[in-house]
Write a protein that holds these residues in place. Sequence first.
Motif, mmCIF file in Angstrom:
data_model
loop_
_atom_site.group_PDB
_atom_site.id
_atom_site.type_symbol
_atom_site.label_atom_id
_atom_site.label_comp_id
_atom_site.label_asym_id
_atom_site.label_seq_id
_atom_site.Cartn_x
_atom_site.Cartn_y
_atom_site.Cartn_z
ATOM 1 N N ILE A 27 0.835 -1.221 0.000
ATOM 2 C CA ILE A 27 0.000 0.000 0.000
ATOM 3 C C ILE A 27 0.863 1.262 0.000
ATOM 4 C CG2 ILE A 27 -1.930 -1.167 1.119
ATOM 5 C CD1 ILE A 27 -1.097 0.102 3.736
ATOM 6 N N GLY A 28 2.201 1.054 -0.118
ATOM 7 C CA GLY A 28 3.079 2.192 -0.301
ATOM 8 C C GLY A 28 3.575 2.856 0.945
ATOM 9 N N ILE A 29 3.329 2.266 2.109
ATOM 10 C CA ILE A 29 3.790 2.896 3.360
ATOM 11 C C ILE A 29 5.278 2.632 3.577
ATOM 12 C CG2 ILE A 29 3.498 2.921 5.867
ATOM 13 C CD1 ILE A 29 0.588 2.246 5.453
ATOM 14 N N LEU A 30 5.743 1.390 3.256
ATOM 15 C CA LEU A 30 7.137 1.004 3.455
ATOM 16 C C LEU A 30 7.808 0.785 2.109
ATOM 17 C CD1 LEU A 30 6.748 -1.501 6.429
ATOM 18 C CD2 LEU A 30 7.349 0.929 6.535
ATOM 19 N N THR A 31 9.137 0.659 2.151
ATOM 20 C CA THR A 31 9.916 0.473 0.933
ATOM 21 C C THR A 31 10.334 -0.985 0.785
ATOM 22 O OG1 THR A 31 12.038 0.864 2.007
ATOM 23 C CG2 THR A 31 10.824 2.804 1.226
ATOM 24 N N ARG A 32 10.885 -1.297 -0.401
ATOM 25 C CA ARG A 32 11.388 -2.652 -0.641
ATOM 26 C C ARG A 32 12.553 -2.979 0.301
ATOM 27 N NH1 ARG A 32 10.388 -6.109 -4.470
ATOM 28 N NH2 ARG A 32 9.215 -4.563 -5.694
ATOM 29 N N THR A 33 13.279 -1.956 0.692
ATOM 30 C CA THR A 33 14.377 -2.173 1.654
ATOM 31 C C THR A 33 13.851 -2.737 2.965
ATOM 32 O OG1 THR A 33 15.640 -0.361 0.688
ATOM 33 C CG2 THR A 33 16.249 -1.047 2.916
ATOM 34 N N ASP A 34 12.742 -2.211 3.441
ATOM 35 C CA ASP A 34 12.139 -2.726 4.677
ATOM 36 C C ASP A 34 11.760 -4.191 4.527
ATOM 37 O OD1 ASP A 34 12.281 -0.251 6.042
ATOM 38 O OD2 ASP A 34 10.498 0.436 4.968
ATOM 39 N N VAL A 35 11.212 -4.551 3.369
ATOM 40 C CA VAL A 35 10.828 -5.946 3.127
ATOM 41 C C VAL A 35 12.074 -6.840 3.112
ATOM 42 C CG1 VAL A 35 9.751 -7.539 1.505
ATOM 43 C CG2 VAL A 35 8.768 -5.260 1.863
ATOM 44 N N ALA A 36 13.132 -6.362 2.436
ATOM 45 C CA ALA A 36 14.367 -7.150 2.360
ATOM 46 C C ALA A 36 14.981 -7.361 3.739
ATOM 47 C CB ALA A 36 15.364 -6.455 1.436
ATOM 48 N N GLN A 37 14.947 -6.341 4.563
ATOM 49 C CA GLN A 37 15.476 -6.481 5.926
ATOM 50 C C GLN A 37 14.682 -7.520 6.713
ATOM 51 O OE1 GLN A 37 15.154 -2.414 7.222
ATOM 52 N NE2 GLN A 37 17.289 -1.898 6.660
ATOM 53 N N SER A 38 13.389 -7.515 6.574
ATOM 54 C CA SER A 38 12.563 -8.507 7.272
ATOM 55 C C SER A 38 12.832 -9.910 6.744
ATOM 56 C CB SER A 38 11.082 -8.152 7.107
ATOM 57 O OG SER A 38 10.787 -6.910 7.711
ATOM 58 N N GLN A 39 12.993 -10.019 5.420
ATOM 59 C CA GLN A 39 13.286 -11.333 4.842
ATOM 60 C C GLN A 39 14.634 -11.866 5.330
ATOM 61 O OE1 GLN A 39 12.947 -10.306 0.696
ATOM 62 N NE2 GLN A 39 10.865 -11.169 0.532
ATOM 63 N N ALA A 40 15.631 -10.998 5.392
ATOM 64 C CA ALA A 40 16.962 -11.422 5.847
ATOM 65 C C ALA A 40 16.920 -11.909 7.288
ATOM 66 C CB ALA A 40 17.948 -10.259 5.702
ATOM 67 N N ARG A 41 16.241 -11.165 8.159
ATOM 68 C CA ARG A 41 16.155 -11.578 9.560
ATOM 69 C C ARG A 41 15.408 -12.899 9.696
ATOM 70 N NH1 ARG A 41 17.450 -7.797 13.532
ATOM 71 N NH2 ARG A 41 19.177 -6.575 12.655
ATOM 72 N N LEU A 42 14.378 -13.108 8.897
ATOM 73 C CA LEU A 42 13.634 -14.368 8.967
ATOM 74 C C LEU A 42 14.508 -15.534 8.524
ATOM 75 C CD1 LEU A 42 11.093 -16.005 9.428
ATOM 76 C CD2 LEU A 42 10.344 -15.370 7.110
ATOM 77 N N ALA A 43 15.277 -15.333 7.455
ATOM 78 C CA ALA A 43 16.155 -16.397 6.984
ATOM 79 C C ALA A 43 17.209 -16.754 8.032
ATOM 80 C CB ALA A 43 16.829 -15.979 5.681
ATOM 81 N N LEU A 44 17.780 -15.744 8.687
ATOM 82 C CA LEU A 44 18.756 -16.006 9.748
ATOM 83 C C LEU A 44 18.112 -16.737 10.925
ATOM 84 C CD1 LEU A 44 20.724 -12.620 9.780
ATOM 85 C CD2 LEU A 44 21.534 -14.849 8.949
ATOM 86 N N ALA A 45 16.898 -16.337 11.247
ATOM 87 C CA ALA A 45 16.191 -17.002 12.349
ATOM 88 C C ALA A 45 15.915 -18.451 12.027
ATOM 89 C CB ALA A 45 14.897 -16.262 12.656
ATOM 90 N N GLN A 46 15.583 -18.747 10.776
ATOM 91 C CA GLN A 46 15.356 -20.137 10.381
ATOM 92 C C GLN A 46 16.641 -20.952 10.464
ATOM 93 O OE1 GLN A 46 13.667 -19.345 6.537
ATOM 94 N NE2 GLN A 46 11.548 -19.524 7.267
ATOM 95 N N SER A 47 17.770 -20.334 10.099
ATOM 96 C CA SER A 47 19.062 -21.013 10.242
ATOM 97 C C SER A 47 19.369 -21.292 11.713
ATOM 98 C CB SER A 47 20.168 -20.155 9.626
ATOM 99 O OG SER A 47 19.970 -19.988 8.242
ATOM 100 N N ASP A 48 19.109 -20.293 12.565
ATOM 101 C CA ASP A 48 19.330 -20.488 14.002
ATOM 102 C C ASP A 48 18.438 -21.603 14.545
ATOM 103 O OD1 ASP A 48 21.182 -18.471 13.983
ATOM 104 O OD2 ASP A 48 19.793 -16.926 14.687
ATOM 105 N N LEU A 49 17.233 -21.706 14.014
ATOM 106 C CA LEU A 49 16.319 -22.747 14.479
ATOM 107 C C LEU A 49 16.857 -24.129 14.145
ATOM 108 C CD1 LEU A 49 13.651 -23.653 15.708
ATOM 109 C CD2 LEU A 49 12.592 -23.316 13.452
ATOM 110 N N ARG A 50 17.387 -24.276 12.949
ATOM 111 C CA ARG A 50 17.933 -25.579 12.575
ATOM 112 C C ARG A 50 19.200 -25.911 13.379
ATOM 113 N NH1 ARG A 50 14.564 -23.973 9.104
ATOM 114 N NH2 ARG A 50 13.510 -25.385 7.641
ATOM 115 N N ALA A 51 20.024 -24.916 13.660
ATOM 116 C CA ALA A 51 21.189 -25.137 14.523
ATOM 117 C C ALA A 51 20.761 -25.534 15.926
ATOM 118 C CB ALA A 51 22.054 -23.882 14.563
#
Length: 511
Positions: free
Chosen positions: A177-201
Motif C-alpha cells: 500500500i506504499g507505506i514502506l519500501t522494498r528495503t524494509d521488506v528485504a530487511q525482514s526477509q533477511a532476519r527471517l532467513a537467519l532465524a530459520q538457520s538459528d532454528l535448525r542449529a
Amino acid sequence: MAVLNMAGGKRRLLAGAALASLWSTPAHADTLREALAEAYINNPTLLSARAQQRAVDENVPIEKAAGRPSVTADAQYIEFVQDKPARVNGPDRTLGAGIDLGVPVYSGGAVKNSVRAAEERVQAGQADLRGTESAIFSRVVAAYMDVLRFEAIYELSANQVDVLGVNLQATSDRFEIGILTRTDVAQSQARLALAQSDLRAAAANLIAARETYVQLVGEAPQDLQPPPPLPNLPDSVGVAVATALENNPDLIAERERAQAAGYDIEVAGASRLPRVSVFTGGSYANYLGSLDGSTGVILDPTDPVPSPVQPTIGQTTTSVQVGVQLSLPLFQGGRPAALRRQAQQRALSQYEFVTAVERDVIAQVRSAWANLAAANAIIESSQEAIAAAELSLEGVRAENSIGNRTILDVLNAEQELLVARVDLVTARRNAYVAGFTLLAAMGLAEARDLSLDVTGPLYDPTINYERVRGKFFDFDDDPAPVPQASRTVDVPPADILIGPVDDEFYGANDE
C-alpha cells in the motif's frame, strides 16, 4: 532427521528452571534424581569401574599366598624300553608318587609389606571408584541441563521464526500500500532467513544433547522436570577448599598410592635379606613286580647241605624327609640395591604427584566457585536485560506504528530480546552445572550424598573386599562374568517433541 515444528502462534519453552524439589516431581515425568539413579545402576563405565575394583581386591589374597604353606603332589609311571648296558637288578617299570609341603617362615619382610601395599591400593581403588561415580554424575547433570537448555533455545528460536514471519507479512502488506519500501521488506526477509538457520542449529544441538543423555543414562529423556536445589553448597570458597582437601576422592586415592609406594621400598630391599622355610615331603615307588633278583644267590647256613637260595627283593620303597632351609644371598650383581633405588624414586614420584593432584583439586574448586558466582550474576543481569528489552520492544513497536521508528529498529529490538532470553537460559544451565561441579570437587556428589532411590542398597565396594581378602582355597571361583549394562541400539533416534512449560526459565511474560 528431526522434524522441526514450525506451527504459528505463541510458543512456550519446554524447559523450566524453578528449583522445585526433585523428590516431589510427578511420577510420569523424568527427573534428575531418576536420571542419576538409572545411570548409577546401568552406566557401563561405572559398572566397569566396579568390576575393575573387584579385580584390585584380589591383589591382597594374591600377595598373602606367598606367605602361606604350599603343597605339591606328583606321580609318574616309567617303562624302561631299552637298557644299554644292561643294568644289574634293574626294574622294567616303576610307578611313583610324592608329596611336598613347604612353609615360609621369614622372607625379609617382603610378604608382609607386599600385603600392606596391596591393602593401600585397595583403598586407593575404592577412592577411584568414588571419583568415577562422581564424574559420571557430573556428566549426567550436564547432559540433563543441556537437554533443558537446548529445548529452551529451540523453542525461543521457533518463536522468533513465528514472530519474524508475522513481521514479514505485515511489512509486505504495508509495502503493497506504499507505506514502506522494498528495503524494509528485504530487511525482514533477511532476519527471517537467519532465524530459520538459528532454528535448525538449535534443533541439531538439541538432538546432540539428547543423544548424550541416552549415552550416559541408557534411555531417552522424556519430559524432563526442573532440577532440585543443590544440597550442601559451601558458604565460602575457603570452606569449599578445606572440604575438598579432606574429601576429594582423587586426592584420597593418590595419598593411598603414596603409602603403598612406601611399602614397595621395603619389598624391594627384602631381596637381599635371608629367607627361612621349613619343609617336609614323602615319596613312594612301586616297581610292579619287575625288580629282578635272580643274578645272585645266598647260601643258607642252617642247611646241612648248602644250596643256593633265591633272594627276596622288595618291590616298593617309601621315604619321608623333614628339614629347615636357610637361604642367604651373598652377591646378586647389585640387583637388590637397584630395585630399592628404583622403588624410592617411584615413591618420590608418587609423593610429588599427590601435591600435583592437590593443586588440581584446589584449582577445580576455586574455578567452579568462580563459575557459579559468575553464572548467578549473569542470571540477575539477564533478567534485568529481559525486562528492559521487553519494554524497549513494546515502545519501538508503538513508535513504528506512528512512523517514528523503522522496521530495522523493530527487528533489532526483537533480536536483543531473544539474545537476553538465550543468555538467561545458558546462565541457569551454567550455574547449576558449576554448582554440581563444585560439589563433585568437594567429594559431595555421590549416591550416598544425593540419597538416590535405587533398587536395593547402594553399592559398597568393601563388601567384596571383605569377602575375598581371606580366601585361600585354590578352586573358590566366582560365576562366569555376564555384562549388566543395557545397550542403546534399540533406543529410537532423538526427535524434537516440544511441550509447554513455565516461561520463568527464560524470563518471558505472557502477551
